[in-house]
Write a protein that holds these residues in place. Structure first.
Motif, mmCIF file in Angstrom:
data_model
loop_
_atom_site.group_PDB
_atom_site.id
_atom_site.type_symbol
_atom_site.label_atom_id
_atom_site.label_comp_id
_atom_site.label_asym_id
_atom_site.label_seq_id
_atom_site.Cartn_x
_atom_site.Cartn_y
_atom_site.Cartn_z
ATOM 1 N N LEU A 1 0.813 -1.216 0.000
ATOM 2 C CA LEU A 1 0.000 0.000 0.000
ATOM 3 C C LEU A 1 0.848 1.268 0.000
ATOM 4 C CD1 LEU A 1 -2.769 -0.951 2.616
ATOM 5 C CD2 LEU A 1 -2.713 -1.407 0.160
ATOM 6 N N VAL A 2 1.966 1.228 0.705
ATOM 7 C CA VAL A 2 2.824 2.405 0.860
ATOM 8 C C VAL A 2 4.233 2.045 0.400
ATOM 9 C CG1 VAL A 2 3.670 4.161 2.464
ATOM 10 C CG2 VAL A 2 1.462 3.060 2.879
ATOM 11 N N PRO A 3 4.875 2.892 -0.397
ATOM 12 C CA PRO A 3 6.242 2.593 -0.831
ATOM 13 C C PRO A 3 7.176 2.395 0.361
ATOM 14 C CG PRO A 3 5.346 4.453 -2.057
ATOM 15 C CD PRO A 3 4.365 4.153 -0.972
ATOM 16 N N VAL A 4 8.128 1.483 0.204
ATOM 17 C CA VAL A 4 9.064 1.192 1.290
ATOM 18 C C VAL A 4 9.846 2.445 1.690
ATOM 19 C CG1 VAL A 4 11.097 -0.154 1.929
ATOM 20 C CG2 VAL A 4 9.258 -1.235 0.627
ATOM 21 N N TRP A 5 10.201 3.276 0.701
ATOM 22 C CA TRP A 5 10.965 4.483 1.032
ATOM 23 C C TRP A 5 10.157 5.425 1.915
ATOM 24 C CZ3 TRP A 5 8.880 9.131 -0.292
ATOM 25 C CH2 TRP A 5 7.949 9.171 -1.351
ATOM 26 N N ALA A 6 8.832 5.465 1.720
ATOM 27 C CA ALA A 6 7.979 6.326 2.545
ATOM 28 C C ALA A 6 7.893 5.786 3.973
ATOM 29 C CB ALA A 6 6.586 6.438 1.932
ATOM 30 N N LEU A 7 7.800 4.473 4.112
ATOM 31 C CA LEU A 7 7.779 3.876 5.448
ATOM 32 C C LEU A 7 9.093 4.151 6.180
ATOM 33 C CD1 LEU A 7 6.129 0.434 4.576
ATOM 34 C CD2 LEU A 7 5.026 2.426 5.610
ATOM 35 N N GLY A 8 10.203 4.031 5.438
ATOM 36 C CA GLY A 8 11.498 4.318 6.042
ATOM 37 C C GLY A 8 11.623 5.773 6.476
ATOM 38 N N LEU A 9 11.149 6.699 5.627
ATOM 39 C CA LEU A 9 11.185 8.117 5.974
ATOM 40 C C LEU A 9 10.323 8.409 7.193
ATOM 41 C CD1 LEU A 9 11.090 10.146 2.625
ATOM 42 C CD2 LEU A 9 12.897 10.090 4.347
ATOM 43 N N SER A 10 9.218 7.696 7.312
ATOM 44 C CA SER A 10 8.348 7.880 8.473
ATOM 45 C C SER A 10 9.083 7.546 9.764
ATOM 46 C CB SER A 10 7.100 6.996 8.328
ATOM 47 O OG SER A 10 6.309 7.048 9.496
ATOM 48 N N VAL A 11 9.786 6.425 9.766
ATOM 49 C CA VAL A 11 10.546 6.020 10.952
ATOM 50 C C VAL A 11 11.673 7.004 11.235
ATOM 51 C CG1 VAL A 11 11.995 4.212 11.942
ATOM 52 C CG2 VAL A 11 9.946 3.596 10.636
ATOM 53 N N LEU A 12 12.394 7.419 10.179
ATOM 54 C CA LEU A 12 13.499 8.345 10.361
ATOM 55 C C LEU A 12 13.019 9.706 10.863
ATOM 56 C CD1 LEU A 12 15.695 7.611 7.200
ATOM 57 C CD2 LEU A 12 16.203 7.037 9.588
ATOM 58 N N ALA A 13 11.920 10.207 10.304
ATOM 59 C CA ALA A 13 11.387 11.501 10.734
ATOM 60 C C ALA A 13 10.953 11.460 12.192
ATOM 61 C CB ALA A 13 10.211 11.900 9.847
ATOM 62 N N ALA A 14 10.317 10.360 12.587
ATOM 63 C CA ALA A 14 9.885 10.228 13.980
ATOM 64 C C ALA A 14 11.076 10.143 14.920
ATOM 65 C CB ALA A 14 8.991 9.000 14.135
ATOM 66 N N ALA A 15 12.066 9.330 14.546
ATOM 67 C CA ALA A 15 13.249 9.181 15.401
ATOM 68 C C ALA A 15 13.999 10.502 15.543
ATOM 69 C CB ALA A 15 14.161 8.104 14.833
ATOM 70 N N ALA A 16 14.193 11.214 14.426
ATOM 71 C CA ALA A 16 14.920 12.490 14.465
ATOM 72 C C ALA A 16 14.180 13.517 15.306
ATOM 73 C CB ALA A 16 15.117 13.010 13.043
ATOM 74 N N SER A 17 12.863 13.587 15.157
ATOM 75 C CA SER A 17 12.097 14.568 15.929
ATOM 76 C C SER A 17 12.106 14.230 17.416
ATOM 77 C CB SER A 17 10.659 14.647 15.409
ATOM 78 O OG SER A 17 9.978 13.420 15.611
ATOM 79 N N VAL A 18 12.023 12.941 17.750
ATOM 80 C CA VAL A 18 12.033 12.553 19.163
ATOM 81 C C VAL A 18 13.366 12.922 19.818
ATOM 82 C CG1 VAL A 18 12.097 10.566 20.718
ATOM 83 C CG2 VAL A 18 10.305 10.730 18.985
ATOM 84 N N VAL A 19 14.457 12.581 19.150
ATOM 85 C CA VAL A 19 15.780 12.910 19.707
ATOM 86 C C VAL A 19 15.939 14.420 19.867
ATOM 87 C CG1 VAL A 19 18.257 12.863 19.259
ATOM 88 C CG2 VAL A 19 16.868 10.821 18.827
ATOM 89 N N THR A 20 15.573 15.175 18.831
ATOM 90 C CA THR A 20 15.705 16.634 18.873
ATOM 91 C C THR A 20 14.870 17.242 19.989
ATOM 92 O OG1 THR A 20 16.100 16.713 16.488
ATOM 93 C CG2 THR A 20 15.402 18.757 17.554
ATOM 94 N N LEU A 21 13.647 16.781 20.135
ATOM 95 C CA LEU A 21 12.733 17.364 21.113
ATOM 96 C C LEU A 21 13.088 16.971 22.540
ATOM 97 C CD1 LEU A 21 9.433 16.869 19.096
ATOM 98 C CD2 LEU A 21 10.631 19.020 19.526
ATOM 99 N N VAL A 22 13.611 15.756 22.724
ATOM 100 C CA VAL A 22 14.047 15.348 24.062
ATOM 101 C C VAL A 22 15.238 16.185 24.501
ATOM 102 C CG1 VAL A 22 15.144 13.491 25.358
ATOM 103 C CG2 VAL A 22 13.147 12.992 23.955
ATOM 104 N N VAL A 23 16.197 16.376 23.602
ATOM 105 C CA VAL A 23 17.375 17.193 23.925
ATOM 106 C C VAL A 23 16.967 18.623 24.249
ATOM 107 C CG1 VAL A 23 19.513 18.172 22.995
ATOM 108 C CG2 VAL A 23 18.952 15.771 22.588
ATOM 109 N N ALA A 24 15.999 19.163 23.488
ATOM 110 C CA ALA A 24 15.551 20.536 23.695
ATOM 111 C C ALA A 24 14.567 20.671 24.854
ATOM 112 C CB ALA A 24 14.914 21.070 22.415
ATOM 113 N N GLY A 25 14.071 19.557 25.358
ATOM 114 C CA GLY A 25 13.110 19.610 26.449
ATOM 115 C C GLY A 25 11.753 20.158 26.051
ATOM 116 N N ARG A 26 11.385 19.993 24.791
ATOM 117 C CA ARG A 26 10.085 20.481 24.287
ATOM 118 C C ARG A 26 9.078 19.327 24.358
ATOM 119 N NH1 ARG A 26 11.937 22.471 18.583
ATOM 120 N NH2 ARG A 26 9.678 22.552 18.247
#
Length: 229
Positions: free
Chosen positions: A116-141
């Motif tokens: 249903l969803v291209p593999v590259w889109a699924l991979g980007l979803s995981v990467l975007a979530a991981a990057a945002s979580v790390v960034t926001l935890v470090v920033a305390g947001r």
């Protein structure tokens, strides 16, 4: 606030929501256009009826969610993304009930989310979530962290629900599954990008723009559907 003012505001918001719902309410024309955009060039009446029901299940919730969510998030873009995702989640939950009207047809080949969803889109979803979580935890947001994490979870929940939705058979069913899953994953990526970007800076603008570009790439209508069986 006095009760009479509360009731007046509730009545006004209810009327606004009803007006929006009337404008957005889909018909046969919208259903046929949707299917043609998603790889069904010549839908029959049953296909169109399925697409109209699909749209109604989502659009019914949009006005009420959009009226309720902004006071909670206090962000226009965040409110829009959240409205679309929660509306999609509610619709997919309702769609899990077996269809009584149209004859169900089993799919011979077991599908996966990658159908249903291209593999590259699924991979980007995981990467975007991981990057945002790390960034926001470090920033305390923490509020933005909750938004990003929630967007990721809801996006994948919608995609998985679309995958396991009871089959009604035909190209229209597959096209609508693809649309649900791709729009959800795309919204999840865009929301994570917006939530995890820098605050009030040029970098924030660039992050949001990139998130929207990826979103548009993920949700681009398909000209050819995967094999139906």
């Amino acid at each position: 606030m006095p009760w009479d003012n509360v009731l007046a505001v509730a009545l006004l918001m209810g009327l606004v929501g009803l007006a929006i719902l009337i404008v957005l309410w889909p018909g046969e024309k919208q259903g046929r256009r949707l299917l043609k955009r998603w790889g069904v060039p010549d839908p029959d009446d049953a296909d169109v009826a399925l697409a109209v029901r699909y749209l109604k299940r989502r659009r019914f919730w949009y006005p009420w969610l959009f009226l309720a969510i902004p006071p909670l998030l206090d962000r226009t873009a965040g409110s829009l993304f959240t409205t679309l995702m929660l509306g999609g989640l509610i619709a997919e939950l309702l769609a899990q009930r077996p269809s009584r009207g149209r004859r169900r047809e089993a799919v011979l080949a077991r599908r996966t989310l990658a159908d249903l969803v291209p593999v590259w889109a699924l991979g980007l979803s995981v990467l975007a979530a991981a990057a945002s979580v790390v960034t926001l935890v470090v920033a305390g947001r923490w509020t933005s962290l909750a938004v990003a994490a929630g967007a990721f979870v809801v996006a994948w929940a919608i995609a998985l629900l679309a995958l396991r939705r009871p089959a009604v058979g035909g190209r229209a069913d597959l096209a609508l599954r693809c649309r649900s899953a791709r729009v959800a994953i795309g919204l999840g990526i865009a929301t994570c990008a917006a939530a995890g970007g820098p605050v009030q800076s040029f970098g924030a603008f660039v992050t949001v723009v990139l998130g929207l570009v990826v979103f548009l790439a993920v949700v681009a209508p398909v000209k050819r559907l995967p094999a139906a069986a």
